[in-house]
Design a protein around this motif. Structure first.
Motif, PDB file in Angstrom:
ATOM      1  N   LYS A  43     -76.730   1.742  -8.734  1.00 39.97           N
ATOM      2  CA  LYS A  43     -77.483   0.867  -9.643  1.00 39.97           C
ATOM      3  C   LYS A  43     -78.044  -0.385  -8.971  1.00 39.97           C
ATOM      4  O   LYS A  43     -79.244  -0.556  -8.889  1.00 39.97           O
ATOM      5  N   PHE A  44     -77.189  -1.279  -8.488  1.00 39.88           N
ATOM      6  CA  PHE A  44     -77.694  -2.508  -7.885  1.00 39.88           C
ATOM      7  C   PHE A  44     -76.603  -3.223  -7.086  1.00 39.88           C
ATOM      8  O   PHE A  44     -75.425  -2.880  -7.160  1.00 39.88           O
ATOM      9  N   GLY A  45     -77.039  -4.223  -6.318  1.00 40.60           N
ATOM     10  CA  GLY A  45     -76.125  -5.083  -5.576  1.00 40.60           C
ATOM     11  C   GLY A  45     -76.073  -6.447  -6.218  1.00 40.60           C
ATOM     12  O   GLY A  45     -77.042  -6.902  -6.831  1.00 40.60           O
ATOM     13  N   ILE A  46     -74.929  -7.119  -6.078  1.00 37.72           N
ATOM     14  CA  ILE A  46     -74.723  -8.447  -6.671  1.00 37.72           C
ATOM     15  C   ILE A  46     -74.271  -9.417  -5.585  1.00 37.72           C
ATOM     16  O   ILE A  46     -73.396  -9.089  -4.767  1.00 37.72           O
ATOM     17  N   GLY A  47     -74.859 -10.604  -5.578  1.00 36.83           N
ATOM     18  CA  GLY A  47     -74.390 -11.683  -4.712  1.00 36.83           C
ATOM     19  C   GLY A  47     -74.063 -12.890  -5.566  1.00 36.83           C
ATOM     20  O   GLY A  47     -74.892 -13.334  -6.362  1.00 36.83           O
ATOM     21  N   ILE A  48     -72.848 -13.417  -5.420  1.00 29.00           N
ATOM     22  CA  ILE A  48     -72.389 -14.554  -6.229  1.00 29.00           C
ATOM     23  C   ILE A  48     -71.853 -15.647  -5.311  1.00 29.00           C
ATOM     24  O   ILE A  48     -71.222 -15.350  -4.288  1.00 29.00           O
ATOM     25  N   PHE A  49     -72.102 -16.898  -5.681  1.00 31.55           N
ATOM     26  CA  PHE A  49     -71.480 -18.036  -4.996  1.00 31.55           C
ATOM     27  C   PHE A  49     -70.925 -19.005  -6.028  1.00 31.55           C
ATOM     28  O   PHE A  49     -71.652 -19.519  -6.872  1.00 31.55           O
ATOM     29  N   GLY A  50     -69.603 -19.204  -5.975  1.00 33.73           N
ATOM     30  CA  GLY A  50     -68.928 -20.170  -6.843  1.00 33.73           C
ATOM     31  C   GLY A  50     -67.673 -20.637  -6.128  1.00 33.73           C
ATOM     32  O   GLY A  50     -66.654 -19.949  -6.152  1.00 33.73           O
ATOM     33  N   PRO A  51     -67.712 -21.790  -5.434  1.00 32.14           N
ATOM     34  CA  PRO A  51     -66.642 -22.161  -4.498  1.00 32.14           C
ATOM     35  C   PRO A  51     -65.301 -22.570  -5.108  1.00 32.14           C
ATOM     36  O   PRO A  51     -64.315 -22.678  -4.384  1.00 32.14           O
ATOM     37  N   ALA A  52     -65.229 -22.786  -6.430  1.00 30.22           N
ATOM     38  CA  ALA A  52     -63.929 -23.093  -7.049  1.00 30.22           C
ATOM     39  C   ALA A  52     -63.098 -21.808  -7.115  1.00 30.22           C
ATOM     40  O   ALA A  52     -63.528 -20.813  -7.698  1.00 30.22           O
ATOM     41  N   VAL A  82     -63.108 -16.777   0.700  1.00 27.90           N
ATOM     42  CA  VAL A  82     -62.591 -18.069   0.246  1.00 27.90           C
ATOM     43  C   VAL A  82     -63.654 -19.175   0.235  1.00 27.90           C
ATOM     44  O   VAL A  82     -63.376 -20.297  -0.204  1.00 27.90           O
ATOM     45  N   SER A  83     -64.867 -18.868   0.688  1.00 29.71           N
ATOM     46  CA  SER A  83     -65.960 -19.831   0.511  1.00 29.71           C
ATOM     47  C   SER A  83     -66.446 -19.819  -0.940  1.00 29.71           C
ATOM     48  O   SER A  83     -67.194 -20.700  -1.362  1.00 29.71           O
ATOM     49  N   GLY A  84     -66.041 -18.778  -1.702  1.00 29.17           N
ATOM     50  CA  GLY A  84     -66.478 -18.629  -3.092  1.00 29.17           C
ATOM     51  C   GLY A  84     -67.521 -17.553  -3.280  1.00 29.17           C
ATOM     52  O   GLY A  84     -68.040 -17.360  -4.374  1.00 29.17           O
ATOM     53  N   GLY A  85     -67.818 -16.820  -2.218  1.00 29.74           N
ATOM     54  CA  GLY A  85     -68.770 -15.714  -2.320  1.00 29.74           C
ATOM     55  C   GLY A  85     -68.108 -14.460  -2.861  1.00 29.74           C
ATOM     56  O   GLY A  85     -66.915 -14.231  -2.648  1.00 29.74           O
ATOM     57  N   ILE A  86     -68.879 -13.659  -3.601  1.00 30.07           N
ATOM     58  CA  ILE A  86     -68.451 -12.309  -3.999  1.00 30.07           C
ATOM     59  C   ILE A  86     -69.649 -11.381  -3.829  1.00 30.07           C
ATOM     60  O   ILE A  86     -70.748 -11.683  -4.313  1.00 30.07           O
ATOM     61  N   MET A  87     -69.439 -10.273  -3.131  1.00 31.66           N
ATOM     62  CA  MET A  87     -70.459  -9.226  -3.036  1.00 31.66           C
ATOM     63  C   MET A  87     -70.031  -8.061  -3.909  1.00 31.66           C
ATOM     64  O   MET A  87     -68.907  -7.571  -3.798  1.00 31.66           O
ATOM     65  N   ILE A 115     -63.153 -18.352  -9.145  1.00 29.06           N
ATOM     66  CA  ILE A 115     -62.660 -18.258 -10.523  1.00 29.06           C
ATOM     67  C   ILE A 115     -63.803 -18.023 -11.517  1.00 29.06           C
ATOM     68  O   ILE A 115     -63.711 -17.182 -12.415  1.00 29.06           O
ATOM     69  N   ALA A 116     -64.924 -18.734 -11.323  1.00 25.30           N
ATOM     70  CA  ALA A 116     -66.073 -18.539 -12.216  1.00 25.30           C
ATOM     71  C   ALA A 116     -66.830 -17.266 -11.842  1.00 25.30           C
ATOM     72  O   ALA A 116     -67.433 -16.614 -12.710  1.00 25.30           O
ATOM     73  N   GLY A 117     -66.801 -16.895 -10.553  1.00 24.78           N
ATOM     74  CA  GLY A 117     -67.451 -15.655 -10.116  1.00 24.78           C
ATOM     75  C   GLY A 117     -66.831 -14.434 -10.762  1.00 24.78           C
ATOM     76  O   GLY A 117     -67.533 -13.517 -11.214  1.00 24.78           O
ATOM     77  N   ASP A 148     -70.524 -25.573  -8.584  1.00 29.74           N
ATOM     78  CA  ASP A 148     -71.634 -24.688  -8.200  1.00 29.74           C
ATOM     79  C   ASP A 148     -71.364 -23.257  -8.681  1.00 29.74           C
ATOM     80  O   ASP A 148     -70.231 -22.778  -8.600  1.00 29.74           O
ATOM     81  N   LEU A 149     -72.393 -22.582  -9.162  1.00 28.16           N
ATOM     82  CA  LEU A 149     -72.288 -21.168  -9.518  1.00 28.16           C
ATOM     83  C   LEU A 149     -73.686 -20.565  -9.554  1.00 28.16           C
ATOM     84  O   LEU A 149     -74.581 -21.105 -10.198  1.00 28.16           O
ATOM     85  N   SER A 150     -73.868 -19.487  -8.813  1.00 29.78           N
ATOM     86  CA  SER A 150     -75.173 -18.812  -8.792  1.00 29.78           C
ATOM     87  C   SER A 150     -74.979 -17.320  -8.580  1.00 29.78           C
ATOM     88  O   SER A 150     -73.946 -16.871  -8.069  1.00 29.78           O
ATOM     89  N   ILE A 151     -75.989 -16.552  -8.984  1.00 30.59           N
ATOM     90  CA  ILE A 151     -75.925 -15.092  -8.875  1.00 30.59           C
ATOM     91  C   ILE A 151     -77.315 -14.514  -8.622  1.00 30.59           C
ATOM     92  O   ILE A 151     -78.312 -15.016  -9.156  1.00 30.59           O
ATOM     93  N   ALA A 152     -77.372 -13.494  -7.787  1.00 30.50           N
ATOM     94  CA  ALA A 152     -78.582 -12.682  -7.615  1.00 30.50           C
ATOM     95  C   ALA A 152     -78.195 -11.227  -7.834  1.00 30.50           C
ATOM     96  O   ALA A 152     -77.132 -10.781  -7.390  1.00 30.50           O
ATOM     97  N   VAL A 153     -79.031 -10.497  -8.539  1.00 28.34           N
ATOM     98  CA  VAL A 153     -78.832  -9.061  -8.779  1.00 28.34           C
ATOM     99  C   VAL A 153     -80.034  -8.340  -8.191  1.00 28.34           C
ATOM    100  O   VAL A 153     -81.171  -8.578  -8.609  1.00 28.34           O
ATOM    101  N   HIS A 154     -79.777  -7.469  -7.221  1.00 31.45           N
ATOM    102  CA  HIS A 154     -80.861  -6.816  -6.473  1.00 31.45           C
ATOM    103  C   HIS A 154     -80.890  -5.319  -6.793  1.00 31.45           C
ATOM    104  O   HIS A 154     -79.919  -4.611  -6.553  1.00 31.45           O
ATOM    105  N   TYR A 155     -82.010  -4.858  -7.334  1.00 30.72           N
ATOM    106  CA  TYR A 155     -82.169  -3.444  -7.693  1.00 30.72           C
ATOM    107  C   TYR A 155     -82.782  -2.657  -6.537  1.00 30.72           C
ATOM    108  O   TYR A 155     -83.460  -3.229  -5.672  1.00 30.72           O
ATOM    109  N   PRO A 156     -82.591  -1.336  -6.513  1.00 26.30           N
ATOM    110  CA  PRO A 156     -83.130  -0.517  -5.422  1.00 26.30           C
ATOM    111  C   PRO A 156     -84.653  -0.579  -5.275  1.00 26.30           C
ATOM    112  O   PRO A 156     -85.173  -0.387  -4.169  1.00 26.30           O
TER     113      PRO A 156
END
Length: 309
Positions: free
Chosen positions: A274-283, A263-268, A291-293, A39-47
């Motif tokens: 500029k913007f906020g980033i939300g990532i989920f990649g549990p490996a 350790v769930s694989g999330g990265i904020m 690792i992929a995040g 699994d790997l996903s990302i959202a980029v949120h602008y102001p």
């Protein structure tokens, strides 16, 4: 405003996803071991409310250590800087996030920073309230406001799983209690802490919280100053120096944005102004980071010159 899928982001996600085979899901917390490794996903949120995404951004995951930076902001608002930093330090550590070693050699035995487990337990201990439910409810309300999502809640399954297996965190609590840094019942503190770590959301919610930190504590949608500017600055500094466990120095050099992993694989991520980033990649890699995040952020930072350094 709905989050728009983005072909450019999808190409970067596809490239980064190849790293997942080199990582492993955090199965030492049994409930987390059920995640899909690739699994790997990302959202980029602008102001301005614009959001771009790639992957299954609606998939929920628990915050785990990402909650540490949010609870720190909350407790600094409740207690003030002097109170908090008399009990937990500001220095990075080269040790693993769950290490007890530095506590044994420090005098007084206060944790080096709020992003390691010992420090995070002390911060959670400072949340005001008459009982666990009251304290947790106040933190959850704060997180819901940051995410702009009243439906954010926690996973009872993950909280129970962590509570039953958190032997090392209990050991940290008892050590801290011996030195009068923690003064409450250890089981109550563990219940509060495991519920905090089990708060779950999707990438979009996480990116929305990231943009509040990126904009110095202002929610750009409501225009409300949710976190005082100076506290947002302190939190972002900890994210740079300690946010990626004992890989924070390398992360700052290669990527150079304030970020916090779990350790769930999330990265904020919070790219200042500029913007906020939300990532989920549990490996995860051997340090406990997605690792992929990390690869995804490295590609983004390189392609769009995001480093603050």
């Amino acid at each position: 405003m709905p989050c728009q899928s983005n072909d450019e982001l999808q190409l970067i996600v596809d490239e980064a996803r190849t790293c997942t085979k080199h990582g492993r899901v955090a199965d030492y917390i049994p409930a987390l071991g059920e995640a899909k490794q690739d699994d790997l996903s990302i959202a980029v949120h602008y102001p301005d409310g614009t959001c771009y995404s790639a992957g299954d951004i609606e998939k929920k995951f628990t915050l785990q250590s990402i909650s540490k930076v949010i609870s720190l902001a909350f407790v600094l608002m409740e207690r003030g800087k002097e109170y908090v930093f008399n009990r937990v330090g500001m220095e990075p550590t080269g040790d693993p996030f769950n290490s007890i070693a530095k506590l044994e050699t420090m005098a007084p035995a206060k944790p080096l920073n709020p992003m390691i487990n010992a420090g995070a337990l002390v911060v959670t201990h400072m949340i005001k309230g008459g009982n666990v439910e009251e304290r947790f409810s106040s933190l959850l309300a704060f997180i819901r406001e940051l995410a702009g999502d009243p439906n954010v809640n926690y996973s009872q399954e993950v909280a129970d799983s962590e509570f039953q297996t958190a032997h090392l965190n209990r050991a940290l609590c008892y050590f801290l209690k011996q030195h009068n840094i923690v003064e409450e019942n250890v089981e109550e503190l563990m219940e509060l802490y495991t519920k905090q770590c089990a708060i779950e959301m999707n990438c979009l919610d996480l990116a929305r919280i990231g943009v509040v930190f990126a904009m110095d504590g202002v929610d750009p949608i409501s225009e409300k100053q949710i976190i005082p500017k100076d506290i947002a600055r302190i939190c972002k500094t900890f994210m740079v120096t300690c946010g990626m466990y004992n890989a924070s120095g390398e992360f700052a050099i290669k990527i150079g944005i304030p970020a916090k992993s779990g350790v769930s694989g999330g990265i904020m991520g919070a790219v200042p102004g500029k913007f906020g980033i939300g990532i989920f990649g549990p490996a995860l890699d051997e340090k406990g980071n997605s690792i992929a995040g990390i690869k995804l952020l490295e590609l983004l930072s390189k392609n769009y010159s995001l480093s603050m350094f």
